[in-house]
Each structure stands twice: as C-alpha cells, then as structure tokens.
Scaffold this motif. Structure first.
Motif, PDB file in Angstrom:
ATOM      1  N   ARG A   8      48.048  46.759  31.679  1.00 56.92           N
ATOM      2  CA  ARG A   8      47.479  45.841  32.664  1.00 56.92           C
ATOM      3  C   ARG A   8      46.041  46.207  33.016  1.00 56.92           C
ATOM      4  O   ARG A   8      45.647  47.363  32.926  1.00 56.92           O
ATOM      5  CB  ARG A   8      48.315  45.843  33.950  1.00 56.92           C
ATOM      6  N   ARG A   9      45.315  45.191  33.451  1.00 60.27           N
ATOM      7  CA  ARG A   9      43.987  45.391  33.994  1.00 60.27           C
ATOM      8  C   ARG A   9      44.123  45.600  35.483  1.00 60.27           C
ATOM      9  O   ARG A   9      44.784  44.836  36.177  1.00 60.27           O
ATOM     10  CB  ARG A   9      43.122  44.148  33.710  1.00 60.27           C
ATOM     11  N   GLY A  10      43.523  46.668  36.008  1.00 61.24           N
ATOM     12  CA  GLY A  10      43.600  46.893  37.441  1.00 61.24           C
ATOM     13  C   GLY A  10      43.028  48.236  37.837  1.00 61.24           C
ATOM     14  O   GLY A  10      42.614  49.037  36.999  1.00 61.24           O
ATOM     15  N   ASP A  11      43.016  48.477  39.134  1.00 64.64           N
ATOM     16  CA  ASP A  11      42.477  49.699  39.720  1.00 64.64           C
ATOM     17  C   ASP A  11      43.596  50.723  39.852  1.00 64.64           C
ATOM     18  O   ASP A  11      44.604  50.478  40.515  1.00 64.64           O
ATOM     19  CB  ASP A  11      41.890  49.374  41.098  1.00 64.64           C
ATOM     20  N   VAL A  12      43.417  51.876  39.222  1.00 66.12           N
ATOM     21  CA  VAL A  12      44.455  52.901  39.233  1.00 66.12           C
ATOM     22  C   VAL A  12      44.686  53.465  40.631  1.00 66.12           C
ATOM     23  O   VAL A  12      45.695  54.126  40.874  1.00 66.12           O
ATOM     24  CB  VAL A  12      44.089  54.021  38.235  1.00 66.12           C
ATOM     25  N   ASN A  13      43.790  53.210  41.564  1.00 61.80           N
ATOM     26  CA  ASN A  13      43.994  53.627  42.952  1.00 61.80           C
ATOM     27  C   ASN A  13      44.747  52.593  43.780  1.00 61.80           C
ATOM     28  O   ASN A  13      44.959  52.799  44.984  1.00 61.80           O
ATOM     29  CB  ASN A  13      42.652  53.929  43.621  1.00 61.80           C
TER      30      ASN A  13
END
Length: 273
Positions: free
Chosen positions: A107-112
C-alpha cells in the motif's frame, strides 16, 4: 506535485533493475549489485525463511520484495511505502513476476499512520518488520518502532539499516551545523540521528531486547557510487554526486556511521500509537 522519493534511482540501475538504497560495496562495483547485496545482508541478519511473515516498511520500487519472496522464500509479505510513483512501479514489477497477490498486499501510505498498518496487515501478526535504508527518513522513527512492536508477533524481529552519530562527534560547532543543514536538505529529522548509546536506550524503551548493532559504514559510506558510466541527466548526476561526497565526508570526519540493526520484541504490549 513532485515527490522527494521518486523514480530517479531507475537511472542508476542496470536494465530491468530498480533498486534504491546506498548499497553494500564490499564485493560489488555496480550500483544494482551493491543494492542487492545490502538487501541480502539485511535478509540474512533477519534469518528470513519460508516460515517468515514480513512487513516491509518502505519497500521502494519493489526489488527487495522480490528478494524476500524469491531468494529467501518468505511465506507472506505486505508493506507500506510513502511514494506514489514507487508504489505504482512496485505493483507493476510484482505483477510482471507473477506476484499479483503480493501486489495487492502493498500500500501507499505513511508508516507513522496507525491506520495504514491495520489496513496493510489485516489482522496478521508479522514475524519480521523490515526497513531497508529508509528509517532515517521517517517523520518520527520512535513512533515507527512503537507501531512495529505493537503489531509484531511475540518474539518478532525488527531489522533495519540506519544512520547513527559517531561516538566521537561533537554536537556543537561548524561540522554539526553543516550536518544539520545537510539533514534538512535530505528530508531527515535531526531527532532521528543519535549516537549508539541513545539508539539502544530508545529501542529498549520501545519494547525491544536482544539488540544487535553492526557497523557496516566502511562498505557503505565511502564506497557509495552512482555509477560514472551511466548516462544520467544533470540534476540526477548532481544529486548523487553531492550524496557521495557528503557520505565520504561524514565517514572520514567521524560524524556519522551506517549500521545494520536487529532487535526482538520482548513480551506482550498494551501500547497504542
């Protein structure tokens, strides 16, 4: 809108390769080979095998996902990457290698972002969380470690490569100011760059034990090369020439070290991030 993490590294690779890390140059003279060597070293340190369930935080253009699947034979994989262009490239790469099911798991996204972990893992507890040459770019590395600890299976392992301050570096004076300026230019939070003693303490506070930190600087920092034989555009050549000079300077002046890190989740946890 342009991305800081994009497809620029494609120009550094041989045809059919799309690696994007600093590389492990002990026995390599080609960028693609060095990048694969660094990924292989991380996989070996993690002791990946056919029982492993992997969550890859920052999988780049997808070459490392194929390495986990094909070379180490992991049983299941998912991951998150911030870059839209890289994630799209990784999905295309995986589908082209007959890994369409795996493609759907990245997925595309912010690991935080806690929500992206839940969406990507869908209830799975990974045995390994891997972060190859990317953790120092995360907005909040401590929050990442906490989310990894929360979602890892019991005794699961966090394995990554990362920069640390050299123990001899003084956090005052011109060299440190120059380092901070370079970190800002590279989209790296100053709080992510600490010495090994603090780094270990932070891992312990985040719920990890059995911490192993291996200094591999000499085979990464002074040896990094974008490949002078490549036909690179001027902006790309300039970017990686600056990167190479900075790494050599930071290594020779005992400012930064580049390390392979592994840590094991200790006990249960009721932390929430």
């Amino acid at each position: 809108m342009s991305e800081f993490h994009d497809l620029a590294e494609l120009a550094l690779n041989r045809a059919g390769q799309s690696w994007g890390n600093l590389g492990y140059w002990k026995n390599a003279s080609d960028y693609s080979d060095a990048c694969r060597a660094l990924a292989t070293l991380l996989g070996e340190q993690a002791a990946l095998d056919h029982h492993s369930i992997v969550f890859d935080a920052g999988f780049g253009c997808g070459d490392q996902l194929l390495l986990w699947l094909e070379h180490f034979g992991v049983s299941q994989i998912s991951g998150v990457n911030l870059s839209r262009s890289q994630t799209a490239h990784a999905r295309t790469l995986l589908a082209g290698k007959g890994q369409a099911d795996t493609s759907a798991a990245i997925r595309r996204g912010d690991v935080n972002d806690p929500a992206i972990w839940k969406a990507a893992l869908d209830g799975t507890k990974p045995s390994h969380v891997l972060a190859l040459d990317c953790t120092y770019h995360f907005p909040d590395r401590l929050a990442f470690w906490g989310l990894a600890e929360q979602h890892l299976a019991p005794a699961g392992r966090l394995v990554l490569t990362d920069f640390m301050l050299d123990a001899r570096h003084r956090t005052k004076g011109f060299r440190h100011r120059l380092l901070c300026w370079m970190l800002k230019r590279a989209h790296i939070a100053e709080t992510n760059i600490v010495n090994e003693e603090i780094y270990r303490d932070q891992l312990v506070q985040a719920g990890y034990g059995e911490i192993i930190i291996l200094d591999i600087s000499e085979y990464v920092m002074p040896a990094f090369s974008a490949g002078s034989d490549r036909k690179l555009t001027w902006p790309v050549r300039c970017k990686y020439a600056v990167t190479s000079r900075f790494l050599k300077w930071a290594y020779r002046r005992s400012i930064l070290r580049y390390c392979l890190v592994s840590a094991t989740k200790v006990g249960g946890s009721d932390r929430r991030y």
